[in-house]
Design a protein around this motif. Structure first.
Motif, PDB file in Angstrom:
ATOM      1  N   SER A 164       0.824  -1.208   0.000  1.00  0.00           N
ATOM      2  CA  SER A 164       0.000   0.000   0.000  1.00  0.00           C
ATOM      3  C   SER A 164       0.858   1.259   0.000  1.00  0.00           C
ATOM      4  N   GLY A 165       2.122   1.138   0.449  1.00  0.00           N
ATOM      5  CA  GLY A 165       3.041   2.275   0.375  1.00  0.00           C
ATOM      6  C   GLY A 165       3.350   2.659  -1.054  1.00  0.00           C
ATOM      7  N   GLY A 166       3.275   1.704  -1.976  1.00  0.00           N
ATOM      8  CA  GLY A 166       3.441   2.010  -3.387  1.00  0.00           C
ATOM      9  C   GLY A 166       2.274   2.808  -3.927  1.00  0.00           C
ATOM     10  N   VAL A 167       1.080   2.508  -3.432  1.00  0.00           N
ATOM     11  CA  VAL A 167      -0.108   3.276  -3.812  1.00  0.00           C
ATOM     12  C   VAL A 167       0.072   4.731  -3.380  1.00  0.00           C
ATOM     13  N   VAL A 168       0.510   4.918  -2.133  1.00  0.00           N
ATOM     14  CA  VAL A 168       0.774   6.270  -1.627  1.00  0.00           C
ATOM     15  C   VAL A 168       1.820   6.968  -2.492  1.00  0.00           C
ATOM     16  N   SER A 169       2.868   6.239  -2.858  1.00  0.00           N
ATOM     17  CA  SER A 169       3.965   6.819  -3.644  1.00  0.00           C
ATOM     18  C   SER A 169       3.490   7.351  -4.988  1.00  0.00           C
ATOM     19  N   LEU A 170       2.700   6.569  -5.702  1.00  0.00           N
ATOM     20  CA  LEU A 170       2.199   7.002  -7.000  1.00  0.00           C
ATOM     21  C   LEU A 170       1.224   8.167  -6.873  1.00  0.00           C
ATOM     22  N   LEU A 171       0.305   8.083  -5.928  1.00  0.00           N
ATOM     23  CA  LEU A 171      -0.714   9.122  -5.789  1.00  0.00           C
ATOM     24  C   LEU A 171      -0.112  10.446  -5.336  1.00  0.00           C
ATOM     25  N   ILE A 172       0.812  10.413  -4.372  1.00  0.00           N
ATOM     26  CA  ILE A 172       1.392  11.668  -3.883  1.00  0.00           C
ATOM     27  C   ILE A 172       2.341  12.254  -4.923  1.00  0.00           C
ATOM     28  N   SER A 173       3.009  11.408  -5.693  1.00  0.00           N
ATOM     29  CA  SER A 173       3.891  11.913  -6.753  1.00  0.00           C
ATOM     30  C   SER A 173       3.077  12.633  -7.820  1.00  0.00           C
ATOM     31  N   ASN A 174       1.980  12.029  -8.231  1.00  0.00           N
ATOM     32  CA  ASN A 174       1.106  12.650  -9.227  1.00  0.00           C
ATOM     33  C   ASN A 174       0.562  13.987  -8.715  1.00  0.00           C
ATOM     34  N   VAL A 191       3.482  16.760  -8.625  1.00  0.00           N
ATOM     35  CA  VAL A 191       3.821  17.242  -9.969  1.00  0.00           C
ATOM     36  C   VAL A 191       2.738  18.182 -10.510  1.00  0.00           C
ATOM     37  N   GLY A 192       1.512  17.920 -10.127  1.00  0.00           N
ATOM     38  CA  GLY A 192       0.401  18.717 -10.646  1.00  0.00           C
ATOM     39  C   GLY A 192       0.101  19.993  -9.888  1.00  0.00           C
ATOM     40  N   MET A 193       0.841  20.253  -8.782  1.00  0.00           N
ATOM     41  CA  MET A 193       0.571  21.436  -7.959  1.00  0.00           C
ATOM     42  C   MET A 193       1.757  22.383  -7.988  1.00  0.00           C
ATOM     43  N   LYS A 194       1.550  23.606  -8.464  1.00  0.00           N
ATOM     44  CA  LYS A 194       2.631  24.579  -8.614  1.00  0.00           C
ATOM     45  C   LYS A 194       3.214  25.027  -7.278  1.00  0.00           C
ATOM     46  N   GLN A 195       2.450  24.888  -6.202  1.00  0.00           N
ATOM     47  CA  GLN A 195       2.938  25.353  -4.906  1.00  0.00           C
ATOM     48  C   GLN A 195       4.047  24.470  -4.343  1.00  0.00           C
ATOM     49  N   PHE A 196       4.219  23.294  -4.936  1.00  0.00           N
ATOM     50  CA  PHE A 196       5.271  22.394  -4.484  1.00  0.00           C
ATOM     51  C   PHE A 196       6.402  22.349  -5.507  1.00  0.00           C
ATOM     52  N   TYR A 197       7.624  22.289  -5.006  1.00  0.00           N
ATOM     53  CA  TYR A 197       8.797  22.291  -5.883  1.00  0.00           C
ATOM     54  C   TYR A 197       9.721  21.122  -5.556  1.00  0.00           C
ATOM     55  N   LEU A 233       2.243  12.134 -14.423  1.00  0.00           N
ATOM     56  CA  LEU A 233       3.537  11.451 -14.348  1.00  0.00           C
ATOM     57  C   LEU A 233       4.041  10.971 -15.709  1.00  0.00           C
ATOM     58  N   LYS A 234       3.525  11.531 -16.774  1.00  0.00           N
ATOM     59  CA  LYS A 234       3.867  11.054 -18.115  1.00  0.00           C
ATOM     60  C   LYS A 234       5.352  11.224 -18.428  1.00  0.00           C
TER      61      LYS A 234
END
Length: 310
Positions: free
Chosen positions: A130-140, A143-149, A227-228
């Motif tokens: 389930s940690g892999g699920v978290v990894s993919l979802l939080i990464s996506n 990447v999609g939020m400009k407030q994070f760098y 994540l493309k």
């Protein structure tokens, strides 16, 4: 009912042992390995004394803490040799992420990176089960939020239950099969949790699609669309004989079936940096137990090369 271990058929099996590995603790002192060790309630950070080349953020299985990750995935020594900082997260027990959880987790990760003067341009995120699920979802999300760098350059999963609809239906099969009492209890709990949150997927699959990494039945990958251009690795060990013997599981009930289908779907959709990595006879727990659903299926040296190769 125990809710910290879920059956292997589309699962995140909890690791039973909570014993600390004394040898591993000895190998993570800053004096011997030039690693600064920082322990907080939410994470453990192992930071090179000189500037790190990269940051590796790891999420454990459903019930795993930082200590469990450290015991089952002995990555610290090789990370130190490659001058890579490692963050072991205590964030767990998530099959999906709500929007407020994504915001909070992303901010927390960015705060850790910034506060410890770690490189923001070379971050990799990965997780087991389930940690892999978290990894993919939080990464996506990041990447999609400009407030994070802290956009990750790469993300990987280790035998993760990525399809919530399949998880629901597999649980129904397990109950009908009546293979063992623990299997029935766990499957009953899963159906209850998924049903209470999303209903029956036969009646409203959209709610499942909105939260899952992948929905095979509708080929939905909308939660990965950011994540493309990100490197993605999908690790799994397709030991069908083990699963049949120990879980009475069909191939279509195994994580590997949906992980492979996700790989194929992403490549068709133009994700050019996706790697599907099936392994053979590498899955063993730290106590020597043979188990294809394990951190050990990841080749640590190859993972380091992947991180350090642009």
């Amino acid at each position: 009912m125990r809710r910290t271990s879920i059956i292997l058929t589309l699962v995140f099996i909890g690791l039973v042992s909570c014993k600390q590995n004394k040898q591993e603790n000895e190998h993570t002192t800053s004096e011997k390995f030039e690693f600064a060790k920082i322990i907080k309630d939410d994470y453990e950070l192992y930071k090179p004394n000189k500037e790190a080349k990269a940051v590796l953020i790891l999420f454990g299985g459903y019930s795993e803490t930082a200590e469990d990750i450290k015991r089952e995935f002995k990555i610290l020594n090789i990370a130190r040799k490659n001058n890579i900082a490692v963050i072991l997260s205590n964030f767990n027990q998530k099959l999906w992420l709500e929007e407020n959880e994504k915001h909070k987790l992303a901010k927390s990760l960015q705060d850790i990176v910034v506060a410890n003067q770690l490189p923001t341009e070379n971050i990799f995120i990965g997780g087991f089960s389930s940690g892999g699920v978290v990894s993919l979802l939080i990464s996506n999300f990041i990447v999609g939020m400009k407030q994070f760098y802290i956009d990750p350059k790469g993300v990987f999963i280790v035998d993760s239950p990525i399809d919530l609809v399949a998880l629901y239906k597999s649980s129904e099969k397990n109950i009908d099969r009546n293979f063992s009492e623990p299997s029935i209890q766990e499957s009953t709990w899963l159906i209850e949790v998924l049903g209470n949150n999303f209903g029956n997927p036969e009646e409203d699959i959209k709610k499942y699609e909105n939260k899952a990494v992948f929905t095979f039945s509708t080929n939905n990958t909308s939660n990965l669309e950011k994540l493309k251009r990100t490197k993605i690795r999908l690790y799994t060990e397709p030991d069908t004989l083990w699963c049949k013997k120990n879980r009475m599981a069909d191939y279509e009930q195994m994580n590997v079936f949906y992980i492979k289908k996700l790989s194929e779907s992403l490549k068709i959709k133009g994700f050019e940096k996706v790697e599907y990595i099936p392994t053979e006879n590498k899955g063993y727990r730290s106590d020597g137990e043979r188990h294809p659903h394990s951190w050990a299926i990841v080749d640590k040296n190859d993972l380091m090369n992947w991180i350090l190769t642009k």
